[in-house]
Design a protein around this motif. Structure first.
Motif, mmCIF file in Angstrom:
data_model
loop_
_atom_site.group_PDB
_atom_site.id
_atom_site.type_symbol
_atom_site.label_atom_id
_atom_site.label_comp_id
_atom_site.label_asym_id
_atom_site.label_seq_id
_atom_site.Cartn_x
_atom_site.Cartn_y
_atom_site.Cartn_z
ATOM 1 N N GLU A 1 0.752 -1.172 0.005
ATOM 2 C CA GLU A 1 0.037 0.035 -0.147
ATOM 3 C C GLU A 1 0.740 1.268 0.006
ATOM 4 O O GLU A 1 0.440 2.405 -0.391
ATOM 5 N N CYS A 2 1.956 1.358 0.731
ATOM 6 C CA CYS A 2 2.892 2.293 0.348
ATOM 7 C C CYS A 2 3.896 2.414 -0.640
ATOM 8 O O CYS A 2 4.876 3.576 -0.839
ATOM 9 N N SER A 3 3.859 1.685 -1.569
ATOM 10 C CA SER A 3 4.704 1.663 -2.567
ATOM 11 C C SER A 3 4.131 2.290 -3.689
ATOM 12 O O SER A 3 3.001 2.418 -3.939
ATOM 13 N N ALA A 4 5.045 3.050 -4.489
ATOM 14 C CA ALA A 4 4.715 3.594 -5.661
ATOM 15 C C ALA A 4 3.820 3.008 -6.653
ATOM 16 O O ALA A 4 3.058 3.531 -7.505
ATOM 17 N N ARG B 1 -5.152 0.368 -4.263
ATOM 18 C CA ARG B 1 -5.152 1.593 -3.294
ATOM 19 C C ARG B 1 -6.686 1.774 -2.729
ATOM 20 O O ARG B 1 -7.486 1.752 -3.600
ATOM 21 N N ILE B 2 -6.750 2.116 -1.491
ATOM 22 C CA ILE B 2 -7.979 2.518 -1.166
ATOM 23 C C ILE B 2 -7.952 4.121 -0.483
ATOM 24 O O ILE B 2 -6.879 4.320 0.185
ATOM 25 N N THR B 3 -8.706 4.569 -0.773
ATOM 26 C CA THR B 3 -8.838 6.055 -0.558
ATOM 27 C C THR B 3 -10.108 6.531 -0.041
ATOM 28 O O THR B 3 -11.135 5.690 -0.093
ATOM 29 N N THR B 4 -10.291 7.755 0.372
ATOM 30 C CA THR B 4 -11.396 8.141 0.820
ATOM 31 C C THR B 4 -11.787 9.694 0.452
ATOM 32 O O THR B 4 -10.783 10.607 0.107
ATOM 33 N N ASP B 5 -12.832 10.002 0.069
ATOM 34 C CA ASP B 5 -13.239 11.328 -0.519
ATOM 35 C C ASP B 5 -12.525 11.776 -1.763
ATOM 36 O O ASP B 5 -12.522 13.019 -2.053
ATOM 37 N N THR B 6 -12.124 10.923 -2.574
ATOM 38 C CA THR B 6 -11.311 11.422 -3.930
ATOM 39 C C THR B 6 -12.406 11.294 -4.983
ATOM 40 O O THR B 6 -12.237 11.857 -6.052
ATOM 41 N N ALA B 7 -13.379 10.600 -4.767
ATOM 42 C CA ALA B 7 -14.408 10.398 -5.988
ATOM 43 C C ALA B 7 -15.900 10.255 -5.694
ATOM 44 O O ALA B 7 -16.395 9.318 -6.140
ATOM 45 N N GLN C 1 -5.400 8.773 0.964
ATOM 46 C CA GLN C 1 -5.217 7.278 1.124
ATOM 47 C C GLN C 1 -5.388 6.656 2.378
ATOM 48 O O GLN C 1 -4.540 7.171 3.239
ATOM 49 N N ILE C 2 -6.256 5.702 2.507
ATOM 50 C CA ILE C 2 -6.182 5.082 3.651
ATOM 51 C C ILE C 2 -5.402 3.844 3.864
ATOM 52 O O ILE C 2 -5.238 3.027 2.963
ATOM 53 N N ALA D 1 -2.876 8.722 4.615
ATOM 54 C CA ALA D 1 -1.856 9.485 4.062
ATOM 55 C C ALA D 1 -2.358 10.404 3.126
ATOM 56 O O ALA D 1 -3.146 10.004 2.344
ATOM 57 N N PRO D 2 -1.865 11.776 3.448
ATOM 58 C CA PRO D 2 -2.448 12.733 2.449
ATOM 59 C C PRO D 2 -2.139 12.438 1.090
ATOM 60 O O PRO D 2 -1.079 11.851 0.728
ATOM 61 N N MET D 3 -3.057 13.144 0.134
ATOM 62 C CA MET D 3 -2.540 13.179 -1.380
ATOM 63 C C MET D 3 -2.647 14.328 -1.710
ATOM 64 O O MET D 3 -3.193 15.344 -1.297
#
Length: 246
Positions: free
Chosen positions: A87-90, A95-101, A235-236, A243-245
């Motif tokens: 999950e922390c790899s480029a 990836r699991i995110t919140t409030d991006t879509a 990113q959760i 983790a901020p995006m």
């Protein structure tokens, strides 16, 4: 027989104890942010088909998922371990995110499904919850695979409580991954329950259990006294941290 209560925009919602046996409480009125906030704070939610008046519900019993009771199947557990390692790899594929879509998630939840001719997530519902999202109350969790949105969950956070609304999946376990990360995100912020509204076998398989309306309303009242956690876009991680995006 209990008479159905009809509302206009100025009429407060009645107490949930006035609901019909199947949970229908009232009809009418709009879906403003103020009305939705009032409804959810009272343990009431809208559920109606397009072309109908707004119908307000408070079922008894109520399906609730206690985060500590979330069931992770063997296959989901294996996938979570795989996602967590990268999950922390480029170069992470998932990836699991919140409030991006948020708009994309609620629209995907509204898409027709097999053996389901229509959807209750009408354009009016989408517009209302998108406005609630812009107000910082409705949130989405997104599962991305190779940069494509393949699953997600959306819901509402008031105080120390989360109300799950719907989920969708376009790849195996994509919605369950989003839910698993949501559970960890909420737990890390002291939120321990997710309202699932109606009883279904699928929700039961994930660990949700029925709760009497009275018990649900008591639990909700206590949770609403708690401070709403900070909820930012990002990113959760499996730790529940964000983790901020850019």
């Amino acid at each position: 027989m209990t008479r159905l209560i009809w509302l206009d925009d100025a009429t407060p919602l009645p107490h949930p104890d006035n609901a019909h046996p199947e949970g229908l409480l009232a009809a009418g009125g709009g879906l403003s942010v103020e009305r939705l906030t009032e409804a959810y704070s009272k343990g009431i939610f809208p559920w109606f088909n397009e072309g109908e008046p707004v119908l307000w519900w408070s079922p008894d019993p109520r399906m609730v998922l206690t985060c500590a009771n979330f069931r992770v199947s063997h296959s989901l557990g294996k996938k979570l371990r795989q996602v967590g390692r990268d999950e922390c790899s480029a170069n992470a594929r998932i990836r699991i995110t919140t409030d991006t879509a948020f708009a994309q998630v609620i629209a995907a939840c509204a898409d027709p499904r097999a053996q389901q001719p229509g959807t209750w997530i009408s354009p009016a519902i989408q517009s209302a919850y998108l406005a609630w999202h812009h107000a910082g109350v409705a949130h989405s969790i997104e599962t991305w695979m190779d940069g494509q949105l393949v699953g997600g969950v959306y819901g509402v956070n008031l105080g120390g409580f989360f109300f799950g609304e719907s989920m969708f999946s376009r790849a195996s376990d994509a919605s369950k991954l989003a839910l698993a990360y949501l559970v960890r995100f909420l737990t890390a912020r002291g939120i321990h329950h997710i309202d699932c509204q109606q009883q279904t076998g699928h929700l039961a398989s994930l660990g949700a259990q029925p709760m009497s309306r009275a018990s649900f309303l008591n639990m909700l009242a206590l949770a609403l006294e708690e401070k709403k956690p900070v909820w930012a876009r990002g990113q959760i991680l499996q730790s529940g941290e964000l983790a901020p995006m850019g």
